[in-house]
Design a protein around this motif. Structure first.
Motif, PDB file in Angstrom:
ATOM      1  N   THR A 374       0.051   5.175   0.045  1.00  0.00           N
ATOM      2  CA  THR A 374      -0.148   4.367   1.248  1.00  0.00           C
ATOM      3  C   THR A 374      -0.603   2.952   0.896  1.00  0.00           C
ATOM      4  N   ARG A 375      -1.511   2.843  -0.052  1.00  0.00           N
ATOM      5  CA  ARG A 375      -2.049   1.549  -0.474  1.00  0.00           C
ATOM      6  C   ARG A 375      -0.979   0.605  -1.012  1.00  0.00           C
ATOM      7  N   ALA A 376       0.149   1.150  -1.434  1.00  0.00           N
ATOM      8  CA  ALA A 376       1.242   0.335  -1.960  1.00  0.00           C
ATOM      9  C   ALA A 376       2.390   0.232  -0.957  1.00  0.00           C
ATOM     10  N   THR A 377       2.097   0.513   0.315  1.00  0.00           N
ATOM     11  CA  THR A 377       3.133   0.512   1.343  1.00  0.00           C
ATOM     12  C   THR A 377       2.782  -0.476   2.444  1.00  0.00           C
ATOM     13  N   PRO A 378       3.663  -1.405   2.822  1.00  0.00           N
ATOM     14  CA  PRO A 378       4.886  -1.731   2.080  1.00  0.00           C
ATOM     15  C   PRO A 378       4.555  -2.519   0.811  1.00  0.00           C
ATOM     16  N   LEU A 379       5.584  -2.703   0.000  1.00  0.00           N
ATOM     17  CA  LEU A 379       5.402  -3.355  -1.297  1.00  0.00           C
ATOM     18  C   LEU A 379       6.245  -4.626  -1.316  1.00  0.00           C
ATOM     19  N   HIS A 380       5.678  -5.690  -0.771  1.00  0.00           N
ATOM     20  CA  HIS A 380       6.451  -6.932  -0.676  1.00  0.00           C
ATOM     21  C   HIS A 380       6.612  -7.606  -2.032  1.00  0.00           C
ATOM     22  N   ASP A 381       5.612  -7.457  -2.892  1.00  0.00           N
ATOM     23  CA  ASP A 381       5.615  -8.194  -4.157  1.00  0.00           C
ATOM     24  C   ASP A 381       4.826  -7.374  -5.180  1.00  0.00           C
ATOM     25  N   VAL A 382       5.473  -7.009  -6.259  1.00  0.00           N
ATOM     26  CA  VAL A 382       4.811  -6.094  -7.194  1.00  0.00           C
ATOM     27  C   VAL A 382       3.615  -6.734  -7.904  1.00  0.00           C
ATOM     28  N   LEU A 383       3.687  -8.024  -8.205  1.00  0.00           N
ATOM     29  CA  LEU A 383       2.541  -8.654  -8.872  1.00  0.00           C
ATOM     30  C   LEU A 383       1.339  -8.745  -7.927  1.00  0.00           C
ATOM     31  N   SER A 384       1.623  -9.104  -6.676  1.00  0.00           N
ATOM     32  CA  SER A 384       0.559  -9.125  -5.676  1.00  0.00           C
ATOM     33  C   SER A 384      -0.058  -7.735  -5.564  1.00  0.00           C
ATOM     34  N   HIS A 385       0.784  -6.727  -5.537  1.00  0.00           N
ATOM     35  CA  HIS A 385       0.274  -5.359  -5.450  1.00  0.00           C
ATOM     36  C   HIS A 385      -0.629  -5.029  -6.633  1.00  0.00           C
ATOM     37  N   LEU A 386      -0.142  -5.336  -7.843  1.00  0.00           N
ATOM     38  CA  LEU A 386      -0.922  -4.985  -9.042  1.00  0.00           C
ATOM     39  C   LEU A 386      -2.297  -5.648  -9.024  1.00  0.00           C
ATOM     40  N   VAL A 387      -2.340  -6.892  -8.615  1.00  0.00           N
ATOM     41  CA  VAL A 387      -3.601  -7.634  -8.681  1.00  0.00           C
ATOM     42  C   VAL A 387      -4.509  -7.338  -7.492  1.00  0.00           C
ATOM     43  N   PHE A 388      -3.949  -7.227  -6.290  1.00  0.00           N
ATOM     44  CA  PHE A 388      -4.809  -7.142  -5.115  1.00  0.00           C
ATOM     45  C   PHE A 388      -4.974  -5.744  -4.523  1.00  0.00           C
ATOM     46  N   ALA A 389      -4.093  -4.820  -4.842  1.00  0.00           N
ATOM     47  CA  ALA A 389      -4.184  -3.513  -4.178  1.00  0.00           C
ATOM     48  C   ALA A 389      -4.132  -2.315  -5.124  1.00  0.00           C
ATOM     49  N   ALA A 390      -3.579  -2.491  -6.315  1.00  0.00           N
ATOM     50  CA  ALA A 390      -3.457  -1.343  -7.219  1.00  0.00           C
ATOM     51  C   ALA A 390      -4.828  -0.942  -7.760  1.00  0.00           C
TER      52      ALA A 390
ATOM     53  N   ARG B 420       4.900   6.523   5.684  1.00  0.00           N
ATOM     54  CA  ARG B 420       5.167   5.500   4.670  1.00  0.00           C
ATOM     55  C   ARG B 420       6.642   5.078   4.667  1.00  0.00           C
ATOM     56  N   ALA B 421       7.516   6.053   4.797  1.00  0.00           N
ATOM     57  CA  ALA B 421       8.949   5.751   4.778  1.00  0.00           C
ATOM     58  C   ALA B 421       9.323   4.848   5.957  1.00  0.00           C
ATOM     59  N   ARG B 422       8.784   5.152   7.122  1.00  0.00           N
ATOM     60  CA  ARG B 422       9.088   4.354   8.308  1.00  0.00           C
ATOM     61  C   ARG B 422       8.528   2.936   8.136  1.00  0.00           C
ATOM     62  N   ALA B 423       7.318   2.853   7.597  1.00  0.00           N
ATOM     63  CA  ALA B 423       6.704   1.535   7.392  1.00  0.00           C
ATOM     64  C   ALA B 423       7.547   0.700   6.431  1.00  0.00           C
ATOM     65  N   ARG B 424       8.026   1.325   5.368  1.00  0.00           N
ATOM     66  CA  ARG B 424       8.860   0.599   4.397  1.00  0.00           C
ATOM     67  C   ARG B 424      10.124   0.074   5.039  1.00  0.00           C
ATOM     68  N   GLU B 425      10.718   0.926   5.848  1.00  0.00           N
ATOM     69  CA  GLU B 425      11.970   0.566   6.497  1.00  0.00           C
ATOM     70  C   GLU B 425      11.762  -0.648   7.425  1.00  0.00           C
ATOM     71  N   PHE B 426      10.733  -0.581   8.255  1.00  0.00           N
ATOM     72  CA  PHE B 426      10.477  -1.695   9.175  1.00  0.00           C
ATOM     73  C   PHE B 426      10.065  -2.951   8.405  1.00  0.00           C
ATOM     74  N   ALA B 427       9.267  -2.771   7.373  1.00  0.00           N
ATOM     75  CA  ALA B 427       8.763  -3.932   6.626  1.00  0.00           C
ATOM     76  C   ALA B 427       9.912  -4.680   5.952  1.00  0.00           C
ATOM     77  N   ALA B 428      10.929  -3.955   5.542  1.00  0.00           N
ATOM     78  CA  ALA B 428      12.060  -4.584   4.866  1.00  0.00           C
ATOM     79  C   ALA B 428      12.777  -5.563   5.793  1.00  0.00           C
ATOM     80  N   ASP B 429      12.687  -5.328   7.098  1.00  0.00           N
ATOM     81  CA  ASP B 429      13.365  -6.200   8.057  1.00  0.00           C
ATOM     82  C   ASP B 429      12.471  -7.296   8.611  1.00  0.00           C
ATOM     83  N   LEU B 430      11.206  -7.307   8.204  1.00  0.00           N
ATOM     84  CA  LEU B 430      10.278  -8.321   8.721  1.00  0.00           C
ATOM     85  C   LEU B 430      10.705  -9.705   8.283  1.00  0.00           C
ATOM     86  N   ASP B 431      10.590 -10.650   9.200  1.00  0.00           N
ATOM     87  CA  ASP B 431      10.862 -12.027   8.833  1.00  0.00           C
ATOM     88  C   ASP B 431       9.496 -12.709   8.708  1.00  0.00           C
ATOM     89  N   VAL B 432       8.989 -12.759   7.512  1.00  0.00           N
ATOM     90  CA  VAL B 432       7.592 -13.212   7.352  1.00  0.00           C
ATOM     91  C   VAL B 432       7.437 -14.580   6.699  1.00  0.00           C
TER      92      VAL B 432
END
Lengths: 434, 434
Positions: A374-390, B420-432
């Motif tokens: 859950t803590r890695a969901t969603p995963l927009h950026d792996v480096l951000s994840h490693l440093v701030f959430a992993a 988690r799967a649903r969150a990933r799916e929606f997050a992939a479409d986010l325009d951030v």
């Protein structure tokens, strides 16, 4: 071995659906998964969500592990002289071995593949042997204290240096160079000028031996040094030979402009220990100034009694967050910079070549993490994840020099249950009250 | 249910080899294990290494969970107006539901049993329904923004208040009082005087409805408020009715002496969010001053885009470490004080009675942690461990109101994989991107 997953090559390059191929102690290929599978069809395979270079704990005290949590809410010199040094003084060889194993176990489990380890005055052999057995890469050194030390730790200057030399001859370069020596005077407060100058002489006498000490961590410490030597701490260290590319200074929180110039000019390495500096209320190291001057800044957890964990991800997060709030500058120490500190900069500081990136021809020091959490969901950026959430708990695979130390979350080079049980048993008998 | 293990009753009392007996939504007995087993021989049994009160996340944005990691290294107002608000504005009802579920899932997994949740302008029903379904205790509120808001979030004052009133009638006090309402103006920058005064009127019109807003987090924010109102932020909030025992102000980093007096005199609750304040480079809240004045200070993770996790243990550690280094005072915020903030103080701030201790007659909001791990070895002091070394991953059991939400590390009230799967799916479409 062929490992597949999202591969973090370095702070700038990420290969999605990638693979890393390892032969002996080296990475022989890094690239996209299908190409690697085609080129190396017969290699043993394993898969992790995220593959990254192992982290480097560039200032740690594995042998303080039995003292995790013994001295919360105390300032450095009280913490050191009333709790930690008496504990170190009391440890038998067996207890020192148990402490070192516990420390290396925690590092291996949570993704540290290389450490610069500040041991204790006695029984350093036990930590060297534990590091050999558990397979971690390390720059280790016996602590020297020939001045201002509690009973049981104070040594004769000659004894301190000759015991260090014995250990250099015995351990420096063993395991194919995986274990190396750092001469380790504790800090200027606890070492005579003869000891510090002797340290430089020994370092120069043995190829690729380094020097590792604490410096300018705390205001009381730098005042003491200034009273005794008439010089600011880094000036003093520079005068007696404890600066240079072969020197790692832990902390460097309280340095002035002239001291920072010395660090930059001499190529001295600095280890930033944010959690320790926070918990002991030491202060905030001027990391941006060091980076601006081109100083190599690495990252360290320090010891379990002042952190209280050896988790490198907690430390990466802390490294960035502390600089941001201290400078009131949200752009301070972004994830890629922190990640470099914790990997390739640490390896450079520790004097290990071709360690800290996932790159062809580099040492196979790798970790694999899970991100289906859950803590890695969603995963927009792996480096951000490693440093701030992993977190170290996410690490499921650890490899050093091509040797698998942990697989599927289980340490395979030691009996983790047994190490913890022995540590608990010894810790219960520790006399740690001041 | 009879749960056995080491029981943390509150910040001062620990029962080794203890037990907690739960019937319906209450704790009916707490004591040593053998006595409890004798008195309640027929209760269903479970066992964890460490049992503790669930933590209270006293300022969180569950519905920002899809934006974890989208805006690292940015300052508050840029972070808010360029990334987070446009994201919130873009979320459909379905996406809002997915975001809230992800947030509550992370909290339940990592040991938060009560939250004060700052939702968004639209689709607040989705979060209320998610909180009802997942079983977390919560003080939730729809955000109001009738001034200075990006397209899609700006509302009419009357609409903001009438929609809030609809939600109060629908959800305040449901699930036996487990879900309660907090009127939630975003912050003074985004709300008209009419909206803020209307908030106070509505709060007074409905029994035990509270008010939750951001206050004095950032220097630009307080300057804006001062320009617009001619008053310091807390003076302004006080004038329009947004202080008092039924008010929770998140952050309160930049308050002057006179504002702190108001907070103390009015009994206003403050939520300290150290990680968020560090990551957004907002500053360091004067927590010791608040405590010295008798102000109730609770603890909050804020949202995943500015933390980047909802782990309450990371936040406890950060709470203490940040105060220590900021004050250069190693005794600052010791473990017991932080633990109280994260449990019983949070419950008090959230207006939940008999929540936050493990005590006979109190609500059965409990967590169970494992300590047979390296990071918890040795375990000299359980409170020190919880604050300085534990992590949400250690939480294996979560109970709210006597209902088991997580057991043996598995969330039982929802399908975590699916969320988690649903969150990933929606997050992939986010325009951030801004």
């Amino acid at each position: 071995m062929l490992l597949s997953g999202t591969v973090i090559v370095d702070a700038e390059t990420v290969i999605h659906d990638g693979a890393v191929v390892v032969a002996d102690d080296r990475i022989v290929a890094v690239g996209d998964r299908s190409t690697c599978l085609e080129r190396y069809p017969d290699h043993e395979r394993d898969e992790y969500d995220l593959l990254a270079p192992g982290t480097v704990g560039a200032h740690v005290h594995s042998v303080q592990s039995l003292g995790r949590g013994i001295a919360d809410d105390t300032a450095l010199l009280e913490w050191l002289f009333d709790y930690v040094l008496p504990m170190e003084a009391s440890l038998s060889a067996e207890e020192m071995r148990a402490a070192a194993e516990l420390g290396y176990l925690e590092m291996i489990e949570s993704g540290t593949t290389t450490c610069i380890d500040h041991l204790s005055v006695h029984h350093a052999d036990e930590a060297f042997e534990a590091a050999r057995d558990l397979g971690i890469r390390g720059r280790l050194g016996k602590v020297m204290m020939d001045k201002e030390a509690p009973p049981g730790l104070l040594e004769d200057t000659d004894d301190a240096l000759s015991e260090s030399e014995r250990l250099i001859r015995r351990y420096h370069g063993v395991e194919g160079g995986r274990i190396r020596y750092a001469l380790t005077p504790r800090f200027a407060v606890s070492c005579t000028e003869a000891c510090l100058r002797g340290t430089r002489e020994l370092a120069d006498a043995y190829e690729s031996v380094m020097i590792h000490t604490h410096a300018s961590e705390n205001r009381d410490e730098i005042e003491t040094v200034e009273e005794e030597t008439g010089r600011r701490n880094v000036h003093w260290l520079n005068e007696v030979g404890l600066t240079g590319e072969d020197v790692v200074l832990a902390h460097c929180v309280w340095t002035d402009e002239t001291e920072r110039e010395i660090l930059a000019e001499t190529g001295t390495n600095v280890t930033y220990c944010p959690s320790s500096n926070m918990k002991l209320a030491s202060g905030v190291a001027p990391v941006h100034d060091y980076l601006d001057r081109g100083i190599t800044v690495a990252l360290g957890n320090d010891g379990p009694p002042c952190n209280n964990t050896l988790d490198p991800f907690t430390e990466m997060r802390q490294a960035s967050l502390l600089q941001k709030v201290d400078r009131l500058e949200p752009q301070a120490l972004p994830a890629p910079t922190v990640f470099e500190m914790a990997t390739v900069n640490g390896a450079r500081a520790a004097g290990f070549d071709r360690v800290g990136n996932v790159r062809e021809g580099w040492k196979a020091d790798l970790i694999g993490l899970e991100t289906d959490i859950t803590r890695a969901t969603p995963l927009h950026d792996v480096l951000s994840h490693l440093v701030f959430a992993a977190h170290g708990d996410d690490v499921r695979f650890t490899m050093v020099d091509g040797e698998v130390l942990q697989r599927d979350g289980e340490v395979v080079v030691a009996d983790a249950e047994e190490i913890r049980a022995r540590a608990r048993e010894f810790a219960a008998d520790l006399d740690v009250a001041p």
